[in-house]
Design a protein around this motif. Structure first.
Motif, PDB file in Angstrom:
ATOM      1  N   LEU A  18      17.565  89.328  72.868  1.00 51.85           N
ATOM      2  CA  LEU A  18      17.872  90.751  73.017  1.00 51.85           C
ATOM      3  C   LEU A  18      17.404  91.296  74.369  1.00 51.85           C
ATOM      4  O   LEU A  18      18.093  92.109  74.993  1.00 51.85           O
ATOM      5  CB  LEU A  18      17.235  91.545  71.872  1.00 51.85           C
ATOM      6  N   ALA A  19      16.255  90.824  74.833  1.00 52.42           N
ATOM      7  CA  ALA A  19      15.766  91.262  76.146  1.00 52.42           C
ATOM      8  C   ALA A  19      16.661  90.746  77.263  1.00 52.42           C
ATOM      9  O   ALA A  19      16.925  91.457  78.241  1.00 52.42           O
ATOM     10  CB  ALA A  19      14.329  90.791  76.357  1.00 52.42           C
ATOM     11  N   ILE A  20      17.169  89.530  77.129  1.00 52.46           N
ATOM     12  CA  ILE A  20      18.084  88.987  78.132  1.00 52.46           C
ATOM     13  C   ILE A  20      19.393  89.766  78.138  1.00 52.46           C
ATOM     14  O   ILE A  20      19.963  90.029  79.204  1.00 52.46           O
ATOM     15  CB  ILE A  20      18.309  87.481  77.891  1.00 52.46           C
ATOM     16  N   LEU A  21      19.864  90.165  76.960  1.00 51.34           N
ATOM     17  CA  LEU A  21      21.077  90.981  76.906  1.00 51.34           C
ATOM     18  C   LEU A  21      20.867  92.322  77.608  1.00 51.34           C
ATOM     19  O   LEU A  21      21.737  92.796  78.345  1.00 51.34           O
ATOM     20  CB  LEU A  21      21.503  91.209  75.458  1.00 51.34           C
ATOM     21  N   LYS A  25      22.898  93.632  80.819  1.00 49.88           N
ATOM     22  CA  LYS A  25      23.760  94.799  80.634  1.00 49.88           C
ATOM     23  C   LYS A  25      23.337  95.984  81.491  1.00 49.88           C
ATOM     24  O   LYS A  25      24.181  96.721  82.004  1.00 49.88           O
ATOM     25  CB  LYS A  25      23.776  95.176  79.157  1.00 49.88           C
ATOM     26  N   GLY A  26      22.057  96.210  81.604  1.00 52.63           N
ATOM     27  CA  GLY A  26      21.631  97.303  82.488  1.00 52.63           C
ATOM     28  C   GLY A  26      21.382  98.595  81.742  1.00 52.63           C
ATOM     29  O   GLY A  26      20.571  98.621  80.878  1.00 52.63           O
ATOM     30  N   PRO A  27      21.935  99.657  81.996  1.00 52.26           N
ATOM     31  CA  PRO A  27      22.856 100.140  83.023  1.00 52.26           C
ATOM     32  C   PRO A  27      22.160 100.550  84.319  1.00 52.26           C
ATOM     33  O   PRO A  27      22.792 100.635  85.360  1.00 52.26           O
ATOM     34  CB  PRO A  27      23.510 101.345  82.376  1.00 52.26           C
ATOM     35  N   ARG A  28      20.838 100.788  84.262  1.00 56.72           N
ATOM     36  CA  ARG A  28      20.134 101.196  85.483  1.00 56.72           C
ATOM     37  C   ARG A  28      19.144 100.102  85.880  1.00 56.72           C
ATOM     38  O   ARG A  28      18.824  99.212  85.105  1.00 56.72           O
ATOM     39  CB  ARG A  28      19.371 102.505  85.244  1.00 56.72           C
ATOM     40  N   THR A  29      18.652 100.225  87.093  1.00 52.05           N
ATOM     41  CA  THR A  29      17.694  99.242  87.599  1.00 52.05           C
ATOM     42  C   THR A  29      16.390  99.293  86.817  1.00 52.05           C
ATOM     43  O   THR A  29      15.790  98.251  86.529  1.00 52.05           O
ATOM     44  CB  THR A  29      17.426  99.506  89.094  1.00 52.05           C
ATOM     45  N   ALA A  35      13.327  95.415  80.884  1.00 52.16           N
ATOM     46  CA  ALA A  35      13.743  94.249  80.100  1.00 52.16           C
ATOM     47  C   ALA A  35      13.075  92.976  80.619  1.00 52.16           C
ATOM     48  O   ALA A  35      12.675  92.110  79.830  1.00 52.16           O
ATOM     49  CB  ALA A  35      15.261  94.107  80.139  1.00 52.16           C
ATOM     50  N   LEU A  36      12.935  92.852  81.925  1.00 50.66           N
ATOM     51  CA  LEU A  36      12.260  91.691  82.493  1.00 50.66           C
ATOM     52  C   LEU A  36      10.785  91.683  82.117  1.00 50.66           C
ATOM     53  O   LEU A  36      10.225  90.631  81.805  1.00 50.66           O
ATOM     54  CB  LEU A  36      12.426  91.681  84.010  1.00 50.66           C
TER      55      LEU A  36
END
Length: 88
Positions: A18-21, A25-29, A35-36
């Motif tokens: 889920l974190a990789i998705l 996907k984003g949408p912002r930086t 997520a990283l």
């Protein structure tokens, strides 16, 4: 305890997917940076569970170092993005 470790690894793997998705996907930086950071925390947690399952604690110092570097890296990336958006 083997069942507990297996379930824990499974849940950490699902959270990692889920974190990789979210990373893709984003949408912002800032969402991608968060997520990283979550992915790095999940990796540290997975290694900690691996250390607990093997009953060998010689990697704990390395684990703490990686966790601290992930935290400092996330803070640095967020400050960089914040300054970059300020100059736009």
């Amino acid at each position: 305890m083997t069942v507990v470790f297996t379930i824990t690894f499974g849940l950490l793997s699902a959270a990692g997917v889920l974190a990789i998705l979210r990373l893709a996907k984003g949408p912002r930086t800032l969402d991608r940076i968060l997520a990283l950071d979550v992915l790095l925390v999940l990796i540290v947690a997975g290694v900690a569970v691996g250390i607990a399952s093997s009953l060998k604690g010689f990697n704990i110092a390395l684990l703490i170092t990686v966790a601290l570097l992930a935290f400092v890296g996330s803070i640095a990336a967020i400050r960089l993005v914040e300054r970059w958006e300020e100059y736009r």
